[in-house]
Write an enzyme that holds these catalytic residues in place. Sequence first.
Site, short mmCIF file in Angstrom:
data_model
loop_
_atom_site.label_atom_id
_atom_site.label_comp_id
_atom_site.label_asym_id
_atom_site.label_seq_id
_atom_site.Cartn_x
_atom_site.Cartn_y
_atom_site.Cartn_z
N LYS A 50 2.29 -3.33 -7.18
CA LYS A 50 1.99 -4.46 -8.07
C LYS A 50 1.22 -4.01 -9.31
CE LYS A 50 -0.18 -6.82 -4.86
NZ LYS A 50 -0.07 -5.80 -3.78
N ARG B 92 -9.98 4.78 -3.53
CA ARG B 92 -10.65 3.52 -3.18
C ARG B 92 -11.11 3.56 -1.73
NH1 ARG B 92 -6.76 -1.35 -5.12
NH2 ARG B 92 -7.52 -2.19 -3.16
N ARG C 244 -5.54 -4.09 6.40
CA ARG C 244 -5.08 -4.85 5.23
C ARG C 244 -3.62 -5.24 5.38
NH1 ARG C 244 -6.25 -0.81 0.79
NH2 ARG C 244 -5.43 -2.35 -0.66
N ARG D 211 -3.10 -15.32 -2.39
CA ARG D 211 -2.90 -14.51 -1.19
C ARG D 211 -2.90 -15.35 0.07
NH1 ARG D 211 -4.88 -9.31 -3.37
NH2 ARG D 211 -4.79 -7.65 -1.85
N ARG E 262 -3.09 7.16 -2.86
CA ARG E 262 -3.38 6.53 -4.16
C ARG E 262 -4.71 7.04 -4.72
NH1 ARG E 262 -3.24 0.11 -4.85
NH2 ARG E 262 -4.76 0.13 -3.14
P1 ADP Z 1 -0.56 -2.41 -5.31
O1 ADP Z 1 -1.16 -2.81 -6.64
O2 ADP Z 1 0.60 -3.30 -4.92
O3 ADP Z 1 -1.57 -2.25 -4.21
P2 ADP Z 1 -0.14 0.20 -6.63
O4 ADP Z 1 0.58 -0.16 -7.90
O5 ADP Z 1 -1.59 0.54 -6.74
O6 ADP Z 1 0.10 -0.97 -5.51
O7 ADP Z 1 0.68 1.39 -5.95
C1 ADP Z 1 0.22 1.98 -4.72
C2 ADP Z 1 0.52 3.50 -4.74
O8 ADP Z 1 1.93 3.71 -4.70
C3 ADP Z 1 0.00 4.20 -6.00
O9 ADP Z 1 -0.49 5.47 -5.63
C4 ADP Z 1 1.24 4.30 -6.90
O10 ADP Z 1 1.18 5.42 -7.76
C5 ADP Z 1 2.37 4.44 -5.87
N1 ADP Z 1 3.62 3.78 -6.29
C6 ADP Z 1 3.76 2.59 -6.95
N2 ADP Z 1 5.05 2.28 -7.14
C7 ADP Z 1 5.77 3.32 -6.59
C8 ADP Z 1 7.18 3.60 -6.45
N3 ADP Z 1 8.10 2.75 -6.90
N4 ADP Z 1 7.52 4.73 -5.82
C9 ADP Z 1 6.58 5.59 -5.33
N5 ADP Z 1 5.25 5.39 -5.43
C10 ADP Z 1 4.84 4.27 -6.04
P1 AMP Z 2 -6.21 -5.50 -4.21
O1 AMP Z 2 -6.85 -4.74 -5.32
O2 AMP Z 2 -5.27 -6.59 -4.70
O3 AMP Z 2 -5.60 -4.59 -3.17
O4 AMP Z 2 -7.41 -6.29 -3.49
C1 AMP Z 2 -8.48 -5.61 -2.87
C2 AMP Z 2 -9.24 -6.54 -1.95
O5 AMP Z 2 -9.82 -7.62 -2.72
C3 AMP Z 2 -8.40 -7.25 -0.88
O6 AMP Z 2 -8.23 -6.44 0.27
C4 AMP Z 2 -9.27 -8.48 -0.60
O7 AMP Z 2 -10.39 -8.15 0.20
C5 AMP Z 2 -9.81 -8.84 -1.98
N1 AMP Z 2 -8.92 -9.79 -2.67
C6 AMP Z 2 -8.22 -9.56 -3.83
N2 AMP Z 2 -7.52 -10.65 -4.19
C7 AMP Z 2 -7.76 -11.59 -3.24
C8 AMP Z 2 -7.30 -12.93 -3.03
N3 AMP Z 2 -6.44 -13.52 -3.88
N4 AMP Z 2 -7.75 -13.59 -1.93
C9 AMP Z 2 -8.62 -13.02 -1.08
N5 AMP Z 2 -9.08 -11.76 -1.21
C10 AMP Z 2 -8.66 -11.05 -2.28
#
Ligand code: ADP
Ligand code: AMP
Length: 218
Positions: free
Chosen positions: A13, A160, A171, A88, A127
């Site tokens: 995302k 993270r 999660r 969420r 990541r």
């Molecule tokens: P989210 O915001 O949904 O938690 P991220 O955008 O942070 O996900 O992506 C999670 C991990 O996966 C990161 O390390 C990113 O570089 C990697 N990633 C994202 N999209 C892809 C893809 N299409 N193929 C392989 N790795 C990806």
């Molecule tokens: P994310 O960066 O989207 O992976 O979010 C990290 C953490 O923030 C999640 O695991 C939740 O603990 C909290 N969080 C983020 N967005 C929300 C939401 N819309 N509702 C509840 N918790 C959230």
Amino acid sequence: MRLILLGPPGAGKGTQAARISAEFMIPSISTGDMFREAIKKQTLLGKQVEQYISRGELVPDELVLGIVAERLAQPDTANGFLLDGFPRTVPQAEAFDRYLAEKGQSLNAVIELAVDPEILVTRLSGRRVCQNCGAVYHIVTKKEKQTGVCDLCQGQLIQREDDYEATVRNRLAVYTRQTLPLIRYYQEAGLLFRVDGTQPISVVYQEIMTGIRERVGQ
Ligand code: ADP
Ligand code: AMP
């Protein structure tokens, strides 16, 4: 343009949000990023949410709705926004629908990024994020040019705390239990389209753009 990016942690995302927001010139709003910022600054909100986030639990709806309403009141959202990580839960989505209705606004599309749980564990544990600008990297699939240093701003890359494997599994369970019902919610509203998030980043992006353009007729 008002968009939501939906999908499990690690689906890509944040990676896609950066591109989509640049393309449409709309802010990308990540509730997770806002919470991490509040924790870093140790604000009252930061102290209230810290424990939930480190355990991989969701933050209570009322705290989330508060920061989203505050953020959406900023003038840079006048031409729209892209939400990453919100809503969420079904109550969050319902409250958000009421908020939009009060403003006479509606969503253009909800994009679901679909990725298998086992791939998500590998993605999240590999990541790395820039401590300064939040840019997202991966130790195998999206390496930085100079080890540990952000390509964009030279900030330090970190892992993270909630990306350690035990928290990741929690999660993912929380996602299945509390967030997955939103897929049906937005399907029934006729807003959802799904993209296979296991494809290369650029292919995922192209499919998202095609899906959005089909919906808004651009
Ligand atoms: P989210 O915001 O949904 O938690 P991220 O955008 O942070 O996900 O992506 C999670 C991990 O996966 C990161 O390390 C990113 O570089 C990697 N990633 C994202 N999209 C892809 C893809 N299409 N193929 C392989 N790795 C990806
Ligand atoms: P994310 O960066 O989207 O992976 O979010 C990290 C953490 O923030 C999640 O695991 C939740 O603990 C909290 N969080 C983020 N967005 C929300 C939401 N819309 N509702 C509840 N918790 C959230």
